[in-house]
Design an enzyme around this catalytic site. Structure first.
Site, PDB file in Angstrom:
ATOM      1  N   PHE A  88     -17.590 149.934  79.597  1.00 52.02           N
ATOM      2  CA  PHE A  88     -18.479 148.977  79.070  1.00 52.02           C
ATOM      3  C   PHE A  88     -18.790 147.630  79.999  1.00 52.02           C
ATOM      4  O   PHE A  88     -19.855 147.426  80.141  1.00 52.02           O
ATOM      5  CB  PHE A  88     -17.990 148.437  77.802  1.00 52.02           C
ATOM      6  CG  PHE A  88     -18.731 147.266  77.199  1.00 52.02           C
ATOM      7  CD1 PHE A  88     -20.180 147.768  76.320  1.00 52.02           C
ATOM      8  CD2 PHE A  88     -18.374 146.127  77.181  1.00 52.02           C
ATOM      9  CE1 PHE A  88     -20.808 146.537  75.795  1.00 52.02           C
ATOM     10  CE2 PHE A  88     -19.083 145.062  76.732  1.00 52.02           C
ATOM     11  CZ  PHE A  88     -20.207 145.515  75.887  1.00 52.02           C
ATOM     12  N   TYR A  92     -26.888 126.495  83.262  1.00 47.99           N
ATOM     13  CA  TYR A  92     -27.774 127.573  82.393  1.00 47.99           C
ATOM     14  C   TYR A  92     -27.303 128.709  82.181  1.00 47.99           C
ATOM     15  O   TYR A  92     -27.216 129.516  81.330  1.00 47.99           O
ATOM     16  CB  TYR A  92     -29.235 127.492  83.072  1.00 47.99           C
ATOM     17  CG  TYR A  92     -30.272 128.311  82.401  1.00 47.99           C
ATOM     18  CD1 TYR A  92     -30.816 128.035  80.992  1.00 47.99           C
ATOM     19  CD2 TYR A  92     -30.385 129.626  83.056  1.00 47.99           C
ATOM     20  CE1 TYR A  92     -31.631 128.959  80.517  1.00 47.99           C
ATOM     21  CE2 TYR A  92     -31.286 130.603  82.298  1.00 47.99           C
ATOM     22  CZ  TYR A  92     -31.999 130.230  81.100  1.00 47.99           C
ATOM     23  OH  TYR A  92     -32.848 130.959  80.471  1.00 47.99           O
ATOM     24  N   ARG A 137     -34.185 138.914  90.563  1.00 45.53           N
ATOM     25  CA  ARG A 137     -35.307 139.912  90.452  1.00 45.53           C
ATOM     26  C   ARG A 137     -36.728 139.638  89.880  1.00 45.53           C
ATOM     27  O   ARG A 137     -37.577 140.005  90.264  1.00 45.53           O
ATOM     28  CB  ARG A 137     -34.718 141.308  90.057  1.00 45.53           C
ATOM     29  CG  ARG A 137     -35.476 142.469  89.949  1.00 45.53           C
ATOM     30  CD  ARG A 137     -34.843 143.267  88.907  1.00 45.53           C
ATOM     31  NE  ARG A 137     -34.941 142.759  87.637  1.00 45.53           N
ATOM     32  CZ  ARG A 137     -34.237 143.220  86.578  1.00 45.53           C
ATOM     33  NH1 ARG A 137     -33.576 144.081  86.800  1.00 45.53           N
ATOM     34  NH2 ARG A 137     -34.134 142.733  85.544  1.00 45.53           N
ATOM     35  N   ARG A 172     -42.868 130.090  83.903  1.00 46.09           N
ATOM     36  CA  ARG A 172     -41.619 129.358  83.904  1.00 46.09           C
ATOM     37  C   ARG A 172     -41.034 129.916  85.344  1.00 46.09           C
ATOM     38  O   ARG A 172     -41.353 131.055  85.937  1.00 46.09           O
ATOM     39  CB  ARG A 172     -41.069 129.716  82.701  1.00 46.09           C
ATOM     40  CG  ARG A 172     -40.806 131.377  82.782  1.00 46.09           C
ATOM     41  CD  ARG A 172     -40.117 131.610  81.172  1.00 46.09           C
ATOM     42  NE  ARG A 172     -39.995 133.113  80.998  1.00 46.09           N
ATOM     43  CZ  ARG A 172     -39.486 133.899  80.006  1.00 46.09           C
ATOM     44  NH1 ARG A 172     -39.077 133.160  79.095  1.00 46.09           N
ATOM     45  NH2 ARG A 172     -39.652 135.082  79.758  1.00 46.09           N
TER      46      ARG A 172
END
Length: 407
Positions: free
Chosen positions: A289, A172, A219, A229
């Site tokens: 980045f 996932y 978290r 969920r």
């Protein structure tokens, strides 16, 4: 409380000052990019959907900036569909699985988002994103479309499947974040700003995404359970609770913290790959980045570890702390020092009575040694106590003079 936070963390106040001085307001930043029309509107959406990502994307090298802006907005649109609980399951799966095809359909928009979807306007005006997507170089388009297709298929799968096993959890997280790492790495390589091997070592890129996603999932347990969920794998949480609701309840607090700590351990295992990935990035704007989110992640997972507040609500690092991390995440050595600092903090929270004490000690100890062995001068010195004493002295002096003047 805000004044006390800044006073007790003077280096964060300094970082905040320089951040404000160096970063223009959103409209002024967009004007400096010298964009107009649909691309300007895309940067407006970037600001609206993620102020933190907007800042680092707009500072990217021009050869990458527009492409990554569009990549982000495409995936944000896809994510908005996935998060919308008002869209019927079958219809949601169909949209997710075909979203990549819409990128080549001029004028395509989606106006059926639920009333509470904060990024719904992006989909309402998605035609402007498509227009700019079609202006990108073909190799950029191919990467973005491919990642969108694969991510959409994975999201569609998990509208019906549950995160049961640790393999499910990794899969996932791969679909929703690891693939982002794949796409970005391929774009870096296509831009020629980074070596082509960056676009080939996709296992490292996957770990970059997994570290971020697992930190967020760990978290966000309270918010997710209250929303009906849970992305914590069943293989972990069922060892500690009968239901997801029990995880965050007061009556199961001690066991809930143990589950939280196991989730933190799972995330921490990606640190070696994160360090190896960052070590291969050389272009300064690309490095920042990549590095800034990882610095935020290690700070967040350190905050979450053994912290019962995570089960009560969404915990976040201080704003000043975040700005300090942004200002410091400029070179591989500075990022190593950031990781070392938070590993030390995590180590201090690692109680020997904790069932995961040995695992955490092993992970942290190895990561610290690896960092110390590659830093000039060895292990960083921790000045946090000295700064705290200086701050306390500073606050005391301020209150003394305030009381004196008031009388």
């Amino acid at each position: 409380m805000a004044f006390l936070d800044w006073a007790l963390h003077p280096t964060e106040l300094w970082a905040a000052f320089w951040y404000v001085m160096r970063h223009a307001p959103p409209d002024e930043k967009t004007n400096k990019l010298q964009v107009s029309g649909d691309m300007r509107r895309c940067y407006d959406f970037l600001e609206m959907t993620s102020r933190s990502f907007a800042a680092v994307i707009q500072e990217l090298n021009p050869r990458l900036r527009d492409g990554i802006c569009i990549f982000y907005l495409v995936l944000r649109g896809l994510d908005t569909v996935e998060d919308d609980m008002t869209i019927p399951g079958a219809k949601k799966r169909q949209i997710l699985e075909t979203f990549h095809e819409a990128l080549y359909v001029k004028g395509w928009t989606f106006k059926e988002s639920g009333p509470d979807e904060k990024d719904a306007m992006l989909l309402v005006e998605f035609d402007v994103v498509i227009n700019e997507f079609l202006r990108l170089p073909e190799d950029y388009q191919e990467v973005i479309a491919d990642i969108t297709k694969r991510m959409g298929a994975g999201m569609a799968k998990y509208t019906r499947a549950r995160v049961e096993t640790l393999d499910d959890y990794n899969e996932y997280c791969h679909y929703v974040a690891g693939l982002v790492g794949h796409g970005l790495s391929r774009l870096f390589a296509e831009s020629r700003l980074e070596d082509k091997t960056v676009g080939e070592k996709l296992e490292l890129a996957n770990s970059m995404g997994l570290f971020l996603q697992k930190t967020n999932i760990t978290r966000d347990i309270n918010e997710d359970v209250l929303d009906g969920r849970c992305f914590w794998p069943k293989a972990i949480w069922t060892k500690y609770a009968e239901s997801e609701e029990e995880l965050i309840s007061k009556r199961g607090r001690e066991r809930g913290i143990e589950a939280l700590n196991e989730m933190c351990v799972n995330a921490l295992e990606h640190i070696p790959d994160v360090m190896e990935y960052l070590n291969q990035i050389h272009e300064p704007s690309v490095f920042k980045f990549c590095a800034i989110p990882q610095a935020m992640a290690i700070a967040t997972i350190s905050l979450c570890y053994n912290n019962s507040n995570v089960l009560d609500g969404n915990v976040k690092i201080r704003k000043g702390e975040a700005l300090k991390l942004i200002s410091q995440s400029t070179t591989i050595d500075s990022v190593k020092r950031i990781f070392y600092r938070y590993l030390v903090q995590l180590e201090k929270k690692n109680d020997p009575s904790n069932p995961f004490y040995e695992q955490v000690h092993k992970i942290v100890d190895k990561a610290k040694k690896d960092i110390a062995n590659t830093l000039p001068g060895g292990a960083p010195v921790d000045f946090s106590k000295e700064f705290a004493l200086i701050a306390l002295f500073f606050v005391s002096v301020c209150f003394f003079f305030y009381s004196y003047l008031a009388n």
